[in-house]
Design an enzyme around this catalytic site. Structure first.
Site, PDB file in Angstrom:
ATOM      1  N   HIS A  50      -1.492  -4.170  -3.159  1.00  0.00           N
ATOM      2  CA  HIS A  50      -2.000  -5.336  -2.432  1.00  0.00           C
ATOM      3  C   HIS A  50      -2.726  -4.928  -1.156  1.00  0.00           C
ATOM      4  O   HIS A  50      -3.534  -5.699  -0.631  1.00  0.00           O
ATOM      5  CB  HIS A  50      -0.885  -6.356  -2.164  1.00  0.00           C
TER       6      HIS A  50
ATOM      7  N   ASP B  81       3.597  -1.786  -7.187  1.00  0.00           N
ATOM      8  CA  ASP B  81       2.684  -2.128  -6.091  1.00  0.00           C
ATOM      9  C   ASP B  81       2.183  -0.867  -5.382  1.00  0.00           C
ATOM     10  O   ASP B  81       2.632  -0.525  -4.290  1.00  0.00           O
ATOM     11  CB  ASP B  81       3.399  -3.054  -5.108  1.00  0.00           C
TER      12      ASP B  81
ATOM     13  N   SER C 165       3.685  -2.762   4.844  1.00  0.00           N
ATOM     14  CA  SER C 165       3.261  -2.640   3.453  1.00  0.00           C
ATOM     15  C   SER C 165       2.590  -1.291   3.227  1.00  0.00           C
ATOM     16  O   SER C 165       1.670  -0.920   3.954  1.00  0.00           O
ATOM     17  CB  SER C 165       2.283  -3.760   3.094  1.00  0.00           C
TER      18      SER C 165
END
Length: 718
Positions: A86, A222, A653
């Site tokens: 992402h 991810d 992240s």
């Protein structure tokens, strides 16, 4: 017997203390003083200097700011970089087309020549950190107004930053900590040639999409893969075919050893923002304004985007990244609002405030120094409420919700150039717009989709926001010319504006006309919004001084009130370390979540043809044949994700999750639903970090995608 009971109590206390997350996002230079003892007890085998050093290579030299809001880590001697899928989603989307849909099918460069450049993407390494509090506050005097104080501080910050970068290509920032009570200098080195190397299909990299976002159990691969390049001399350089892969000071070895409950885990990264020292008044603002507004406004627009995305593959590619950026914090707001209410965070903040009031009123000196802290915050927060509400609606509905209005900046620049009478300036600007506008805007723009969104946003704003905050185009144009019909107004705006279509804009640029542009409906509407936005912002600013002063005094008081507690600073996009363990958790009565998930769980969630839970056929075949290679757990399954009790937030992240030996074991990519209030109030029993297991990452690269050459670049520890 008493001695035995005492020993048992100590053992039990020690056990349960280890089961709690160790709250805090810690500054690296302070680890030796504040954290290394506890970290060593939990299983760290490194020294503090192995983690952060300005004299030798250390872990911090492998960690980067990826783009503008994520973290990444270097994992090979050739500048190979891992971050979340992402985080790289915008770049993957930008390279995608209907013919080459890398979002759907994934992308893997089998040679360095196939790696894809990404204009505008950079990674930033931390060089050093220095406490400059005394220097920054040297010119601050008692009795200064907030404006004078800020001026003195900013002048000192600028001088320190200039001195720190003299004679170098580095950049520097002096950042505020503890609400303006302390200041640290951060010196950085930025690299601007970062190329896309690999990405799994979204059915792996975003498996679960919105439904699984912020949820555990999770089964999302991810991750994405990039490479950092330098000039031939090894220094930062813009993209060139002559550039060479970065030779990093340090890169992370990768461990594919099995993970067990209680294993040490630390995370280094760039957490964006926490509000752990918010008062009850600020929590109330979140609950009554910030979160309800975001949930409502974004939800309406996202439904419009998703309907068009599912109807047309081209629109799906155009809006995939935009939708993802919007929906992530839409769901965050849903979760945080529910968490703040469920865990009664406002009441807990009020308890702390009651303790403060007793403490501060017990001493005249304290009362004089800190007595106004809470009242300043309370009054500013309550008085600014209507302006904060209007500002958020302006931002969400107009600035973010109506794409076409962004083009008014082009109109403004063209009008300024035409007014100057400088034909060369106008010609150069027109040529630049022609050259860049397709890539920068129209490539990922669909006017019919935006038109639907604009209609919805303009209606919503008029219905929800008090009339005194309405831009005057509602009365002067919508009401007078279109009898209040917003649909007709928007249809006319799109039909008549030279900005609503790339071909129309280019034709206009061939024969620019100032009068046409000054009367363009997009330009007029945007100017109308800009006027009310400026008015609202000016009204909001009148409360900034009191709020800033109140927060600074409140933070200083908390540190003085609880001297035995080490208060860590809120996250502010600077590098931090958090440490803890691989752990399961109990989300509610009678339920325990294991600390890991497996490929079996992916297949259990599989829904053929579903945009959130579809699975590639090749992955199904590999699962059925149990082709896991060396990445399987000794227990016989292929691990996908795991949880730790580290303390993270947005910005983390892509952060590396590192074991006690300094080896990469996974990539942090999410928090859990039960602790969504964690940015405001840490919940030690519930707070978990969701991590994609490095073994799943390598399995996807090696066995699923056939990109074994990338794994071979890494130092894999078995």
């Amino acid at each position: 017997m008493k001695r035995l009971i005492t020993v048992l109590l100590l053992v039990i206390t020690g056990f349960f203390s280890r089961m709690h997350a160790d709250e805090g996002m810690w500054l690296l230079p302070l680890i030796e003083k504040l954290n290394i003892g506890k970290m060593t007890e939990l299983g760290l085998k490194l020294t503090a200097e192995d983690i952060y050093s300005i004299n030798k290579a250390s872990l911090k030299d492998a960690i980067v700011i990826f783009g503008g809001g994520c973290t990444g880590e270097i994992v090979s001697a050739q500048g190979l970089l891992l971050t979340n899928h992402h985080c790289g989603y915008g770049q993957i989307q930008n390279h995608s087309s209907v013919e080459h849909d890398y979002l759907k099918d994934g992308f893997w460069a089998m040679t360095k020549e196939e790696e894809l450049p990404n204009p505008g993407l950079s990674v930033t390494f931390l060089i050093r950190v220095e406490d400059v509090t005394a220097q920054v506050l040297a010119a601050v005097k008692d009795g200064m107004s907030e404006n004078d104080r800020n001026t003195a501080i900013n002048e000192a910050r600028m001088a320190i930053q200039r001195k720190a970068t003299e004679g170098t290509w580095y950049s520097a920032t002096v950042s505020s900590f503890y609400n303006g009570n302390q200041f640290y200098l951060f010196v950085y080195e930025r690299y601007n040639d970062v190329r896309l190397v690999g990405a799994p299909p979204s059915s792996i990299g975003k498996f679960g999409f919105d439904t699984d976002n912020w949820e555990w159990p999770r089964h999302t691969g991810d991750f994405s893969v990039f490479r950092v390049y330098t000039g031939p001399d090894g220094k930062p350089a813009p993209y060139s075919k002559d550039n060479i892969p970065l030779k990093p000071k340090h890169y992370l070895p990768v461990s594919i050893k099995d993970l067990n409950k209680g294993d040490f885990a630390m995370i280094l990264g760039y957490p964006g923002r926490t509000m752990r020292y918010y008062t009850s008044y600020e929590v109330d603002e979140l609950l009554k304004i910030t979160h309800p507004n975001r949930i409502k406004i974004r939800g309406i627009r996202q439904d419009i985007l998703m309907a068009d995305m599912q109807a047309d593959p081209k629109i799906n590619i155009q809006y995939a990244s935009k939708y993802s950026n919007s929906s992530n914090y839409w769901k965050y707001s849903i979760g945080q609002k529910a968490g703040l209410e469920r865990l009664n965070v406002k009441a807990k903040k009020e308890e702390t405030e009651n303790q403060f009031n007793k403490w501060v009123n017990a001493d005249a000196g304290r009362k004089e120094k800190y007595g106004e802290a809470l009242s300043l915050i309370k009054n500013a927060t309550e008085k600014r409420a209507e302006y904060a509400n209007a500002q958020q609606y302006i931002s969400e509905c107009f600035s973010q919700g109506c794409e076409i209005l962004q083009l008014s900046q082009i109109a403004s620049a063209l009008i300024t150039a035409m007014k100057s009478g400088d034909q060369k300036r106008l010609s150069d600007l027109s040529d630049n717009i022609k050259k860049n506008i397709a890539e920068s805007f129209y490539k990922d723009y669909n006017a019919p989709t935006d038109k639907k969104a604009v209609k919805a946003m303009m209606k919503l704003y008029r219905d929800d926001v008090p009339s005194k905050f309405h831009p005057d185009f509602y009365v002067n144009i919508v009401d007078k010319k279109f009898k209040g019909d917003i649909d007709k107004f928007v249809d006319d705006m799109f039909a008549r504006s030279v900005l609503s279509d790339q071909a129309k804009l280019i034709a206009f640029l061939d024969k620019p006309n100032q009068k046409i542009l000054e009367n363009d409906p997009v330009y007029l509407t945007s100017n109308s919004i800009s006027k009310i936005s400026t008015e609202v912002s000016n009204n909001l600013r009148q409360y900034d001084q009191d709020l800033t002063r109140g927060r600074r005094l409140w933070m200083a008081a908390l540190m003085e009130m609880t001297p035995d507690k080490t208060q860590y600073p809120d996250a502010n996009s600077t590098m931090r370390l958090t440490y803890g363990q691989v752990l399961d958790y109990d989300p509610r009565d009678g339920v325990t979540y294991k600390y890991y998930t497996t490929l079996k769980g992916v297949m259990e969630k599989y829904k053929p043809g579903d945009y959130e839970f579809d699975v590639p056929q090749k992955q199904i075949d590999l699962y059925n044949r149990k082709v896991y290679g060396r990445y399987a757990s000794p227990k016989g399954f292929l691990p996908v994700c795991f949880t730790t009790n580290n303390d993270i937030t947005g910005g983390n992240s892509g952060s590396p999750v590192i074991n006690g030996n300094g080896e990469l074991i996974g990539l942090a990519f999410d928090g859990n639903w039960e602790a969504m209030s964690g940015d405001v109030a840490f919940e030690p029993d519930l707070q978990r970090t969701i991590v994609v297991d490095i073994r799943y990452v390598l399995w996807v690269m090696d066995i699923y995608a056939g990109a074994r050459h990338l794994v071979d670049e890494m130092t894999v520890v078995m």
